[in-house]
Design a protein around this motif. Structure first.
Motif, PDB file in Angstrom:
ATOM      1  N   LYS A 110       0.823  -1.209   0.000  1.00 37.53           N
ATOM      2  CA  LYS A 110       0.000   0.000   0.000  1.00 37.53           C
ATOM      3  C   LYS A 110       0.860   1.264   0.000  1.00 37.53           C
ATOM      4  N   LEU A 111       1.967   1.222   0.738  1.00 38.71           N
ATOM      5  CA  LEU A 111       2.864   2.376   0.813  1.00 38.71           C
ATOM      6  C   LEU A 111       3.395   2.737  -0.566  1.00 38.71           C
ATOM      7  N   LEU A 112       3.939   1.743  -1.283  1.00 38.32           N
ATOM      8  CA  LEU A 112       4.513   2.015  -2.601  1.00 38.32           C
ATOM      9  C   LEU A 112       3.436   2.360  -3.625  1.00 38.32           C
ATOM     10  N   GLN A 113       2.293   1.693  -3.516  1.00 42.48           N
ATOM     11  CA  GLN A 113       1.230   1.956  -4.483  1.00 42.48           C
ATOM     12  C   GLN A 113       0.712   3.381  -4.347  1.00 42.48           C
ATOM     13  N   LYS A 114       0.715   3.895  -3.115  1.00 46.09           N
ATOM     14  CA  LYS A 114       0.198   5.250  -2.884  1.00 46.09           C
ATOM     15  C   LYS A 114       1.245   6.316  -3.159  1.00 46.09           C
ATOM     16  N   SER A 115       2.491   6.106  -2.675  1.00 42.20           N
ATOM     17  CA  SER A 115       3.499   7.162  -2.753  1.00 42.20           C
ATOM     18  C   SER A 115       4.246   7.176  -4.076  1.00 42.20           C
ATOM     19  N   ASP A 116       4.423   6.004  -4.702  1.00 40.48           N
ATOM     20  CA  ASP A 116       5.240   5.924  -5.912  1.00 40.48           C
ATOM     21  C   ASP A 116       4.435   5.503  -7.134  1.00 40.48           C
ATOM     22  N   LYS A 117       3.123   5.315  -6.966  1.00 40.11           N
ATOM     23  CA  LYS A 117       2.288   4.815  -8.058  1.00 40.11           C
ATOM     24  C   LYS A 117       2.871   3.522  -8.630  1.00 40.11           C
ATOM     25  N   VAL A 324      10.224   1.978   2.306  1.00 39.56           N
ATOM     26  CA  VAL A 324       9.810   0.583   2.247  1.00 39.56           C
ATOM     27  C   VAL A 324      10.783  -0.297   3.046  1.00 39.56           C
ATOM     28  N   ILE A 325      12.074   0.066   3.064  1.00 35.35           N
ATOM     29  CA  ILE A 325      13.051  -0.653   3.897  1.00 35.35           C
ATOM     30  C   ILE A 325      12.703  -0.461   5.372  1.00 35.35           C
ATOM     31  N   PHE A 326      12.419   0.773   5.756  1.00 32.48           N
ATOM     32  CA  PHE A 326      12.026   1.068   7.133  1.00 32.48           C
ATOM     33  C   PHE A 326      10.785   0.257   7.523  1.00 32.48           C
ATOM     34  N   SER A 327       9.786   0.224   6.654  1.00 29.03           N
ATOM     35  CA  SER A 327       8.554  -0.518   6.951  1.00 29.03           C
ATOM     36  C   SER A 327       8.800  -2.011   7.039  1.00 29.03           C
ATOM     37  N   ALA A 328       9.666  -2.528   6.166  1.00 32.98           N
ATOM     38  CA  ALA A 328       9.988  -3.967   6.215  1.00 32.98           C
ATOM     39  C   ALA A 328      10.652  -4.327   7.536  1.00 32.98           C
ATOM     40  N   ILE A 329      11.530  -3.456   8.018  1.00 35.08           N
ATOM     41  CA  ILE A 329      12.214  -3.701   9.295  1.00 35.08           C
ATOM     42  C   ILE A 329      11.212  -3.664  10.449  1.00 35.08           C
ATOM     43  N   THR A 330      10.344  -2.667  10.448  1.00 38.24           N
ATOM     44  CA  THR A 330       9.425  -2.496  11.578  1.00 38.24           C
ATOM     45  C   THR A 330       8.299  -3.518  11.602  1.00 38.24           C
ATOM     46  N   THR A 331       8.054  -4.201  10.469  1.00 37.15           N
ATOM     47  CA  THR A 331       7.002  -5.238  10.447  1.00 37.15           C
ATOM     48  C   THR A 331       7.575  -6.649  10.529  1.00 37.15           C
ATOM     49  N   ALA A 332       8.891  -6.774  10.710  1.00 38.22           N
ATOM     50  CA  ALA A 332       9.515  -8.103  10.784  1.00 38.22           C
ATOM     51  C   ALA A 332       9.072  -8.848  12.044  1.00 38.22           C
ATOM     52  N   ASP A 333       8.946 -10.182  11.911  1.00 44.27           N
ATOM     53  CA  ASP A 333       8.562 -11.031  13.041  1.00 44.27           C
ATOM     54  C   ASP A 333       9.671 -11.981  13.476  1.00 44.27           C
ATOM     55  N   LYS A 334      10.497 -12.442  12.514  1.00 41.60           N
ATOM     56  CA  LYS A 334      11.474 -13.485  12.827  1.00 41.60           C
ATOM     57  C   LYS A 334      12.909 -13.036  12.591  1.00 41.60           C
ATOM     58  N   TYR A 335      13.191 -12.551  11.388  1.00 40.57           N
ATOM     59  CA  TYR A 335      14.585 -12.196  11.093  1.00 40.57           C
ATOM     60  C   TYR A 335      14.653 -11.096  10.040  1.00 40.57           C
ATOM     61  N   ILE A 336      15.803 -10.405  10.031  1.00 37.99           N
ATOM     62  CA  ILE A 336      16.129  -9.383   9.041  1.00 37.99           C
ATOM     63  C   ILE A 336      17.593  -9.593   8.657  1.00 37.99           C
ATOM     64  N   GLN A 348      16.467   7.006  11.474  1.00 36.45           N
ATOM     65  CA  GLN A 348      15.253   6.180  11.422  1.00 36.45           C
ATOM     66  C   GLN A 348      15.595   4.698  11.239  1.00 36.45           C
ATOM     67  N   ILE A 349      16.522   4.421  10.324  1.00 36.98           N
ATOM     68  CA  ILE A 349      16.902   3.029  10.061  1.00 36.98           C
ATOM     69  C   ILE A 349      17.639   2.439  11.255  1.00 36.98           C
TER      70      ILE A 349
END
Length: 485
Positions: A110-117, A324-336, A348-349
């Motif tokens: 949703k983030l990329l679809q909205k901000s970057d089309k 999107v990198i920031f969001s991927a990190i903050t939504t991680a459950d197991k590993y990064i 932020q990162i």
């Protein structure tokens, strides 16, 4: 008066310098940019007369607010608009994906679809290519098979052994009637006049991105096109970390083993990749290229790998790839698991990685043991202590130089592209990444990461804390410059 100026020229120049510096500081304060970055500029402007003004002129302009070029000329063309609309997922479709496949990773879509089309494309084939020798073998085969058009956009192109092979092939294809468009970065690339003449004489449309007068002296001090894009006949695409140069191919006589990662794509994602190429081409060529359906042939793809193409740069409203990198990190459950040649992140990162690790998530970072840049090496080192404080595992790759730019999270999300984990990639350069939501591809990239760790050394925080004061001073100085790199 003239005599006074001649006798006091140094004082006059200093006064002029500080008047300009004060104007620059006022402009920075009114822009309300990142306080750390603002402070770095102020220190440079105050303590480094003349040099500080040069640094501010080269680094300090806010290009995201004053776009270098207009993307809308391409995005608003009828064919592109219809394709984007057809690919964009509706709210109900995204909700269905959230429950069936992506779970909380739907936030990234949703983030990329909205901000970057950037629409989520669901039917794609994705091949991970390790190192230049594997990438160029596939690329050359695909170039030879091209029938209609070849679009190439690279940061570094050199007419050395591998470069000449590809450039000569482009000349042959152009002579055979294939439309060849080539865009290179004027600072990163180095092509002889003889080769440039051959390209143009062969019918290759060839342009440099934002030409500079003395590229050999300009180095990194410009807003540059760091992307690596190939689109062939509108059905095959390439992107990743590997430029066109012998340095990226592990020839027997190369001094350094080069470890890198690239992608070959087929399917719906090529639409977005093609659009990104055309946006830049419209700028470098100075023409309003008419977009036709022939750029976007509707070739069915049987594989179901979900991909978004994320682009960012001074032409975008938001720092899309960083976000999107920031969001991927903050939504991680197991590993990064992150691999990057340069680790000079924003706060932020850093905070996101620290919070993830302290929450029990396995966070690992792979960086080179030896860097190709003195400043980048010590700037990277200056951030390692903050990672160790949060129990993040840091590995140094010892087999050679690791130039791959990859992230894999939770066996479901991964990204491969041109973006380094640094200020320049996040805010200044033009970058492009493939964002992939697929279990098999993510597990394959995870296996590659773990295999690379076999050639790496896990850093010991206690040993690291005992490094010399000289090393710490170098780190502190380079970290001061980090927001300006």
């Amino acid at each position: 008066m003239l005599s006074f100026l001649q006798d006091n020229i140094w004082y006059v120049l200093i006064i002029i310098n500080y008047l300009l510096a004060i104007s620059a500081v006022i402009a920075l304060l009114f822009r309300n940019v990142n306080p750390t970055k603002t402070l770095s500029y102020i220190i440079v402007l105050v303590f480094f007369p003349f040099l500080g003004l040069l640094v501010y002129y080269l680094f300090g302009q806010e290009y995201r607010k004053n776009k270098i070029f207009n993307r809308k000329n391409i995005l608003n063309q009828k064919v592109v608009k219809q394709l984007n609309d057809s690919l964009e997922q509706s709210k109900s479709e995204l909700d269905a994906l959230e429950h069936s496949l992506l779970e909380d990773k739907i936030k990234l879509v949703k983030l990329l679809q909205k901000s970057d089309k950037a629409p989520l494309t669901k039917r794609n084939t994705v091949d991970i290519l390790l190192n230049g020798e594997n990438k160029f073998k596939r690329l050359i085969d695909d170039l030879k098979a091209a029938e209609y058009h070849i679009h190439i956009e690279y940061y570094i192109v050199r007419d050395d052994k591998i470069g000449s092979k590809i450039l000569n092939l482009l000349c042959d294809k152009a002579k055979s009637g294939v439309k060849v468009r080539l865009s290179i970065d004027d600072v990163g690339s180095s092509i002889t006049r003889k080769m440039k003449s051959k390209l143009r004489d062969s019918g290759v449309e060839f342009y440099s991105f934002m030409p500079v007068l003395f590229p050999q002296f300009t180095g990194r001090m410009n807003y540059r096109n760091h992307r690596k894009i190939v689109v062939i006949d509108g059905v095959i695409g390439y992107l990743g970390g590997i430029n066109i140069s012998d340095a990226y191919v592990n020839y027997a006589n190369n001094d350094t083993y080069w470890r890198d990662t690239h992608l070959r794509l087929e399917g719906e994602s090529i639409v977005t990749l093609q659009v990104q190429f055309l946006i830049n081409w419209n700028f470098v060529s100075g023409s309003d290229l008419k977009i036709s359906e022939s750029f976007f042939p509707n070739k069915p793809c049987k594989s179901n790998v979900a991909v978004q193409i994320a682009a960012s740069g001074p032409d975008t409203d938001w720092a899309n790839i960083m976000e999107v990198i920031f969001s991927a990190i903050t939504t991680a459950d197991k590993y990064i698991y992150l691999t990057t040649p340069y680790f000079i992140p924003n706060q932020q990162i850093i905070t996101a990685l620290q919070v993830a690790s302290r929450s029990g998530i396995d966070v690992r970072l792979l960086i080179p043991d030896q860097s190709d840049s003195f400043t980048a090496k010590y700037a990277t080192n200056s951030y390692l202590g903050s990672l160790f404080d949060a129990d993040i595992k840091v590995y140094r790759y010892e087999k050679g130089f690791i130039h791959a730019k990859t992230i894999v999270v939770d066996d479901i999300f991964c990204t491969i592209g041109t973006t380094n984990m640094d200020y320049r990639s996040f805010n200044i350069n033009f970058e492009i990444n493939a964002v992939i939501y697929n279990e098999k591809v993510s597990k394959d990239l995870k296996a590659i990461f773990l295999n690379d760790l076999e050639s790496a050394r896990l850093m010991n925080p206690k040993e690291w804390s005992k490094r010399s004061k000289t090393e710490k001073i170098k780190e502190s100085i380079c970290k001061l410059w980090a927001p300006l790199l």
